[in-house]
Design an enzyme around this catalytic site. Structure first.
Site, short mmCIF file in Angstrom:
data_model
loop_
_atom_site.label_atom_id
_atom_site.label_comp_id
_atom_site.label_asym_id
_atom_site.label_seq_id
_atom_site.Cartn_x
_atom_site.Cartn_y
_atom_site.Cartn_z
N LYS A 26 5.34 -3.37 -11.29
CA LYS A 26 4.73 -4.59 -10.75
C LYS A 26 4.04 -5.40 -11.85
CE LYS A 26 3.32 -2.46 -6.32
NZ LYS A 26 2.18 -2.28 -5.41
N ASP A 68 -5.20 -3.37 1.88
CA ASP A 68 -3.91 -2.74 2.17
C ASP A 68 -3.96 -1.25 1.83
OD1 ASP A 68 -3.25 -5.36 2.67
OD2 ASP A 68 -2.00 -5.60 0.88
N SER A 115 0.44 -15.04 9.58
CA SER A 115 0.14 -14.06 8.54
C SER A 115 -0.68 -12.92 9.13
CB SER A 115 -0.62 -14.72 7.39
OG SER A 115 0.13 -15.74 6.77
N SER A 130 1.89 -11.72 -3.50
CA SER A 130 3.01 -12.09 -2.62
C SER A 130 4.28 -11.30 -2.94
CB SER A 130 3.30 -13.60 -2.69
OG SER A 130 2.23 -14.34 -2.16
N SER A 168 3.38 5.11 -8.15
CA SER A 168 4.29 6.08 -7.55
C SER A 168 4.51 5.73 -6.08
CB SER A 168 3.72 7.50 -7.66
OG SER A 168 2.51 7.61 -6.95
N GLU A 194 3.15 -18.22 -7.04
CA GLU A 194 2.87 -18.28 -5.61
C GLU A 194 2.54 -19.70 -5.13
OE1 GLU A 194 0.62 -14.63 -4.14
OE2 GLU A 194 0.22 -14.58 -6.29
#
EC number: 6.3.2.4
Length: 384
Positions: free
Chosen positions: A210, A328, A352, A216, A247, A28
């Site tokens: 992941k 999030d 952002s 990012s 999932s 990043e």
């Protein structure tokens, strides 16, 4: 002098000096440079002296140009510290004495040059070797206050596995996930693959593969069936040998910002990330190159807004965060919020989501930067 807390007091006869540290060794790197440009542009030069310090992709601390215009993404080209450094042979050295905050610049064959004292560091690094507690630990040892989360919160916020474990222990709603650790993969790749396939069999395809400690949206792949699994694992492991499998949660992506005020953390109005038609999911290209716009504030009921704000502050407190967090969530089809992750140093350019949420909540970008610096100056280093 306490062995746990620096007793150094800034010289009140001068403006506080803020070192903006950016770049770094993670994938990043470029996004960190972009964030630094925005912070340098916004920071109030009538209140603060500013020292930009870039960390190159190989880990060298470089004295860089104070030139925000060169730190932007231009024609899809990503910026780097190497392009901003005054010299790639020189090195910026932070103090190691708790009674001294003098920063020094050295070059081969030249006398060391004193750059002055630093009162607070604004670290805008994203990902490993900066956002994960490593830099924070170094600043603790140096006794220099810094913006944002401390060592523990930074480490937990970077590792998606342990972040989720903390959330679960505090009763926060978390979606199904599985982890494949490096030793598992090295010892028996077939068993590790089966672990993922069994997870998908229980919770359904597609799944998201992941890196466990990246951000990012780097290295993330949406996998629809077994055929795409090996390629997705290899992509995630390019960024981190530990991978996490999640999932698919059907519903809406909702984000909420948390900011530390004098009386404690408060939550912003939330934002919604709408489906991105040109991308499979909200990936790196959608976030930073194609600038997929979020909806601020999110079209939620008063009760839903209050609920996500409550959960965001709970996540901030559960992980012992300081300064700022972007939390999030998914709003599932049955109307429940499920927390996906937190970011202890979220994307921080004026466009952002974190700054946009606070703009809609009455805190503009320049004030946001100032509040974070002031919060850091109020805190001591050490146990607190």
């Amino acid at each position: 002098m306490s062995s746990e807390t620096s007793s150094h007091s800034p010289d009140r006869s001068r403006k506080p000096r803020v070192a903006v540290v950016f770049g770094g060794r993670s994938s990043e790197h470029a996004i960190s440079v972009v964030t630094a440009g925005a912070v340098l542009r916004a920071i109030d030069r009538t209140k603060y002296d500013v020292l930009p310090i870039g960390i190159t992709t190989d880990g060298r601390w470089a004295l860089t140009a104070d030139d925000p215009e060169r730190m932007a993404i231009t024609d899809r080209a990503l910026p780097s510290v190497e392009g901003l450094a005054q010299s790639l042979d020189g090195t910026v050295v932070l103090p190691v004495d708790l009674a001294d905050r003098e920063v020094v610049y050295t070059e081969p064959g030249a006398m060391p040059k004193a750059l002055g004292e630093v009162d607070v560091v604004f670290p805008v690094l994203h990902g490993p070797y900066g956002e994960d507690g490593t830099l924070q630990g170094m600043l603790e040892l140096a006794g220099i206050p810094y913006v944002g989360a401390g060592v523990l919160a930074s480490a937990v916020g970077q590792d998606k596995e342990y972040m989720k474990r903390v959330f679960i222990s505090f009763g926060l709603p978390v979606g199904p996930y599985e982890v494949v650790r490096p030793r598992e993969w090295q010892a028996d790749p077939a068993a590790a693959r089966k672990k993922i396939v069994d997870f998908a069999g229980e919770h359904g395809w597609p799944v998201f593969i992941k890196p466990a400690r990246a951000g990012s949206s780097m290295g993330i792949t949406k996998v629809d069936d077994v055929a795409g699994l090996d390629e997705a694992i290899a992509e995630a492991q390019r960024h981190d040998p530990k991978i996490i499998v999640e999932s698919l949660l059907s519903g809406r992506e909702i984000e909420c910002g948390v900011l530390e005020f004098e009386d404690g953390p408060r939550a912003s109005l939330p934002a919604e990330i709408p489906p991105v038609t040109a991308h499979d999911f909200y990936d790196f290209e959608a976030k930073y190159i194609d600038s997929a716009a979020g909806i601020v504030p999110a079209p939620l009921s008063e009760e839903q807004t209050a609920r996500i704000q409550e959960l965001a502050v709970q996540a901030f407190e559960a992980t012992s965060c300081e300064g700022l967090v972007r939390a999030d969530f998914f709003l599932t089809e049955d109307g429940e919020f499920v927390i996906n992750e937190i970011n202890t140093m979220p994307g921080f350019t004026p466009i952002s989501m974190y700054p946009r949420m606070w703009q809609e909540s009455g805190v503009g970008y320049q004030e946001l930067v100032d509040r974070l610096v002031q919060a850091a100056l109020r805190r001591s280093t050490g146990l607190r």
